[in-house]
Design an enzyme around this catalytic site. Structure first.
Site, PDB file in Angstrom:
ATOM      1  CG  ASN A  52      24.596  53.931  41.236  1.00 54.58           C
ATOM      2  OD1 ASN A  52      23.859  54.733  40.659  1.00 54.58           O
ATOM      3  ND2 ASN A  52      25.752  53.530  40.719  1.00 54.58           N
ATOM      4  CE  LYS A  66      25.118  50.394  38.528  1.00 53.72           C
ATOM      5  NZ  LYS A  66      26.151  49.524  38.030  1.00 53.72           N
ATOM      6  CG  HIS A  95      30.000  54.239  39.402  1.00 52.09           C
ATOM      7  ND1 HIS A  95      30.119  53.366  38.347  1.00 52.09           N
ATOM      8  CD2 HIS A  95      29.304  53.583  40.369  1.00 52.09           C
ATOM      9  CE1 HIS A  95      29.517  52.229  38.663  1.00 52.09           C
ATOM     10  NE2 HIS A  95      29.021  52.329  39.887  1.00 52.09           N
ATOM     11  CD  GLU A 108      28.223  51.396  35.814  1.00 52.59           C
ATOM     12  OE1 GLU A 108      27.347  52.252  36.028  1.00 52.59           O
ATOM     13  OE2 GLU A 108      28.129  50.215  36.204  1.00 52.59           O
ATOM     14  CD  GLU A 145      30.986  50.702  43.470  1.00 48.90           C
ATOM     15  OE1 GLU A 145      29.952  50.185  43.858  1.00 48.90           O
ATOM     16  OE2 GLU A 145      31.032  51.473  42.491  1.00 48.90           O
ATOM     17  N   GLY A 188      27.950  44.533  38.663  1.00 50.95           N
ATOM     18  CA  GLY A 188      26.929  44.044  37.752  1.00 50.95           C
ATOM     19  C   GLY A 188      27.214  42.681  37.142  1.00 50.95           C
ATOM     20  CB  SER A 214      27.993  41.325  42.477  1.00 49.83           C
ATOM     21  OG  SER A 214      28.113  41.583  41.092  1.00 49.83           O
TER      22      SER A 214
HETATM   23  C1  PEP Z   1      27.465  49.940  41.390  1.00 52.28           C
HETATM   24  O1  PEP Z   1      26.977  50.305  40.337  1.00 52.28           O
HETATM   25  O2  PEP Z   1      28.044  50.746  42.106  1.00 52.28           O
HETATM   26  C2  PEP Z   1      27.315  48.540  41.774  1.00 52.28           C
HETATM   27  C3  PEP Z   1      27.969  48.121  42.820  1.00 52.28           C
HETATM   28  O3  PEP Z   1      26.515  47.776  40.986  1.00 52.28           O
HETATM   29  P1  PEP Z   1      26.039  46.268  41.318  1.00 52.28           P
HETATM   30  O4  PEP Z   1      25.600  46.227  42.745  1.00 52.28           O
HETATM   31  O5  PEP Z   1      24.910  46.022  40.355  1.00 52.28           O
HETATM   32  O6  PEP Z   1      27.203  45.369  41.076  1.00 52.28           O
END
Ligand code: PEP
Length: 255
Positions: A12, A14, A103, A105, A173, A179, A217
């Site tokens: 992803n 983003k 997601h 976000e 998630e 992040g 992460s």
């Molecule tokens: C995500 O945005 O779905 C995600 C898992 O980000 P990150 O791997 O940076 O934590």
């Protein structure tokens, strides 16, 4: 006993990537996929989800490779007066075969409810896309021991009725792990994935083989142990998917 589903490694991007760096990253992944033979090839399906501005060109760059392209969100409607939005049909038309929906976000930054996420997932399915439906608890919910209850509610509210295993992917998630460099313990990830599998498998035979990704992460150092857990059928990777070395190493960590 049924075989576990083939894992999916989804990147992803983003809101990152202009035509220079985004297309260079896609080209580098294509190069690696073409030269990886036999055991060097990742034991998973590969997907990148660039920003909408790059989707068409990235999808074209990936078209002769085994790597799929996806969108990061879609509107619940197929068309209409929704300034700034993109429909699932448009994602499909631009070369996508997947759409991420729900997601955290989007849930947090755009006040998306479970009902809206479900409507978006239905739109994705209607357009012939595979919907990656994200769920996960906040830090406060985690601290209060509410993770499993939150997951149950989000699954009940966000999943369309009766999708096939090839049409829907669930991505667990934890919001506080996205992040941040933080991850739940391996036992915690395993317990949540087992719980999700129980719910999906209890609902339908298809749910017993639907892919459940972990996201939050994931990096080259922790990928192997996370991906090696039972009921972890791949990962949704944010930050580390912007680096070809890291994304490839993570993909190659699939057992
Ligand atoms: C995500 O945005 O779905 C995600 C898992 O980000 P990150 O791997 O940076 O934590």
């Amino acid at each position: 006993m049924t075989d576990p589903p083939r894992p999916l490694m989804a990147g992803n991007w983003k809101m990152n990537g202009l035509s220079g760096d985004g297309l260079a990253l896609a080209a580098e992944l294509v190069r690696r996929a073409a030269s990886a033979k036999g055991e060097e090839a990742p034991a998973c399906d590969l997907l990148v989800c660039p920003p909408a501005s790059l989707l068409w060109r990235v999808a074209e760059a990936l078209s002769q490779s085994p790597i799929a392209a996806g969108g990061q969100d879609c509107h619940a409607d197929a068309e209409g007066a929704h300034t700034g939005d993109i429909s699932a049909e448009m994602l499909k038309d631009a070369g996508a075969s997947y759409a991420i929906v729900g997601h955290s976000e989007r849930r947090a930054g755009h006040s998306e409810t479970d009902a809206l996420v479900r409507a978006k997932a239905e739109a994705a399915l209607g357009a012939g896309l595979c919907a990656i439906i994200c769920i996960g608890e906040t830090e406060a919910q985690y601290g209060a021991g509410e993770t499993l209850g939150v997951i149950e509610k989000q699954l009940a509210g966000s999943l369309p009725d009766g999708p096939g295993a090839a049409e829907v992917v669930v991505a667990y998630e934890p919001v506080w792990a996205i992040g941040t460099g933080l991850t739940p313990s391996l036992d915690e990830i395993a317990a949540v994935h087992a719980h999700i599998r129980g719910i999906l498998g209890g609902a339908s035979a298809e749910g017993g083989v639907m892919r459940i990704l972990y996201g939050g992460s994931v990096n080259p150092a922790n990928a192997a142990e996370i991906l090696g857990l039972e009921e972890v059928n791949g990962a949704l990777v944010g930050g580390a998917s912007l680096n070809a070395d890291d994304f490839w190493t993570i993909a190659r960590s699939c057992p």
